[in-house]
Design a protein around this motif. Structure first.
Motif, mmCIF file in Angstrom:
data_model
loop_
_atom_site.group_PDB
_atom_site.id
_atom_site.type_symbol
_atom_site.label_atom_id
_atom_site.label_comp_id
_atom_site.label_asym_id
_atom_site.label_seq_id
_atom_site.Cartn_x
_atom_site.Cartn_y
_atom_site.Cartn_z
ATOM 1 N N ILE A 30 0.810 -1.163 0.083
ATOM 2 C CA ILE A 30 -0.027 0.128 0.029
ATOM 3 C C ILE A 30 0.951 1.221 0.014
ATOM 4 C CG2 ILE A 30 -1.737 1.265 1.122
ATOM 5 C CD1 ILE A 30 -2.673 -1.572 0.124
ATOM 6 N N ARG A 31 0.595 2.167 -0.891
ATOM 7 C CA ARG A 31 1.252 3.459 -1.069
ATOM 8 C C ARG A 31 0.484 4.537 -0.138
ATOM 9 N NH1 ARG A 31 1.300 5.586 -6.724
ATOM 10 N NH2 ARG A 31 -0.979 5.769 -6.179
ATOM 11 N N SER A 32 -0.535 4.598 -0.173
ATOM 12 C CA SER A 32 -1.337 5.726 0.409
ATOM 13 C C SER A 32 -2.880 4.979 0.697
ATOM 14 C CB SER A 32 -1.369 6.887 -0.343
ATOM 15 O OG SER A 32 -2.232 6.825 -1.719
ATOM 16 N N TYR A 33 -3.632 6.022 1.351
ATOM 17 C CA TYR A 33 -5.038 5.905 1.365
ATOM 18 C C TYR A 33 -5.851 7.021 1.408
ATOM 19 C CZ TYR A 33 -5.283 7.191 6.323
ATOM 20 O OH TYR A 33 -5.088 7.711 7.542
ATOM 21 N N VAL A 40 -4.656 2.628 -1.570
ATOM 22 C CA VAL A 40 -3.826 2.915 -2.984
ATOM 23 C C VAL A 40 -2.654 1.847 -3.112
ATOM 24 C CG1 VAL A 40 -3.243 4.270 -4.896
ATOM 25 C CG2 VAL A 40 -5.072 4.887 -3.311
ATOM 26 N N THR A 41 -2.798 0.937 -3.907
ATOM 27 C CA THR A 41 -1.405 0.083 -4.081
ATOM 28 C C THR A 41 -0.489 0.935 -4.661
ATOM 29 O OG1 THR A 41 -1.933 -0.999 -5.972
ATOM 30 C CG2 THR A 41 -2.869 -1.889 -4.123
ATOM 31 N N LYS A 42 0.836 0.312 -4.515
ATOM 32 C CA LYS A 42 1.796 0.784 -5.520
ATOM 33 C C LYS A 42 1.720 0.636 -6.796
ATOM 34 C CE LYS A 42 5.188 -0.052 -1.588
ATOM 35 N NZ LYS A 42 6.098 -0.608 -0.930
ATOM 36 N N LYS A 43 0.859 -0.125 -7.405
ATOM 37 C CA LYS A 43 0.596 -0.131 -8.754
ATOM 38 C C LYS A 43 -0.481 0.555 -9.022
ATOM 39 C CE LYS A 43 2.677 -4.637 -9.544
ATOM 40 N NZ LYS A 43 2.454 -6.242 -10.081
ATOM 41 N N SER A 44 -1.127 1.525 -8.238
ATOM 42 C CA SER A 44 -2.297 2.330 -8.306
ATOM 43 C C SER A 44 -3.668 1.687 -8.450
ATOM 44 C CB SER A 44 -1.875 3.301 -9.861
ATOM 45 O OG SER A 44 -0.899 4.045 -9.457
ATOM 46 N N ILE A 95 -2.795 -0.556 8.926
ATOM 47 C CA ILE A 95 -2.279 0.156 7.602
ATOM 48 C C ILE A 95 -2.457 1.647 7.676
ATOM 49 C CG2 ILE A 95 -2.502 0.299 5.313
ATOM 50 C CD1 ILE A 95 -3.209 -2.629 5.336
ATOM 51 N N MET A 96 -3.268 2.103 8.085
ATOM 52 C CA MET A 96 -3.547 3.496 8.204
ATOM 53 C C MET A 96 -2.611 4.416 9.026
ATOM 54 S SD MET A 96 -7.626 4.282 7.404
ATOM 55 C CE MET A 96 -8.327 3.608 8.737
ATOM 56 N N LYS A 97 -2.613 3.879 10.301
ATOM 57 C CA LYS A 97 -1.579 4.094 11.249
ATOM 58 C C LYS A 97 -0.257 4.267 10.652
ATOM 59 C CE LYS A 97 -0.158 3.888 15.956
ATOM 60 N NZ LYS A 97 -0.138 2.986 17.068
ATOM 61 N N HIS A 98 0.342 2.931 9.934
ATOM 62 C CA HIS A 98 1.449 2.928 9.704
ATOM 63 C C HIS A 98 1.926 4.022 8.424
ATOM 64 C CE1 HIS A 98 5.228 1.180 7.584
ATOM 65 N NE2 HIS A 98 4.509 0.962 6.877
ATOM 66 N N LEU A 99 0.996 4.162 7.707
ATOM 67 C CA LEU A 99 1.168 5.346 6.684
ATOM 68 C C LEU A 99 0.935 6.755 7.279
ATOM 69 C CD1 LEU A 99 -1.284 3.846 3.832
ATOM 70 C CD2 LEU A 99 1.050 3.845 3.757
ATOM 71 N N ASP A 100 0.217 6.902 8.187
ATOM 72 C CA ASP A 100 0.259 8.262 8.702
ATOM 73 C C ASP A 100 1.546 8.717 9.411
ATOM 74 O OD1 ASP A 100 -2.299 8.545 7.965
ATOM 75 O OD2 ASP A 100 -3.152 8.100 9.816
ATOM 76 N N GLU A 101 2.082 7.488 10.111
ATOM 77 C CA GLU A 101 3.380 7.752 10.737
ATOM 78 C C GLU A 101 4.638 7.760 9.947
ATOM 79 O OE1 GLU A 101 3.464 4.421 13.715
ATOM 80 O OE2 GLU A 101 2.230 5.529 15.022
#
Length: 92
Positions: free
Chosen positions: A46-49, A64-68, A83-89
């Protein structure tokens, strides 16, 4: 009915239909989740959300995956929150 009257009526009808299409496209949310992905997703893919619009019938998170690729998931699930916490941090 004369030809000019018919053309005028068709023009008015066409404008009315066009204005309703333009109004409907600008007032609704763009991304809603109607089907929730049922399986766990690897956080390394996962790249983002982002969250769905508040006007959607169902609250959802879109990963949103790394392959969009965009995947709708339930934001109340523990693995999704992780996942959301990991991306936020990781953005700081």
């Amino acid at each position: 009915m004369g030809t000019i009257t018919r053309i005028l009526l068709l023009g008015i009808l066409g404008l009315a239909l066009l204005s309703s299409v333009i109004c409907n496209n600008s007032s609704g949310p763009d991304d809603c989740c109607f089907v929730i992905y049922p399986r766990r997703v690897n956080k390394n893919l996962i790249r983002s959300y982002y969250m769905t619009d508040h006007r959607c019938p169902k609250t959802g998170a879109i990963l949103v995956t790394k392959k969009s690729r965009h995947i709708c998931v339930d934001p109340s699930l523990s693995w999704v929150m992780g996942i959301m916490k990991h991306l936020d941090e990781s953005t700081f």
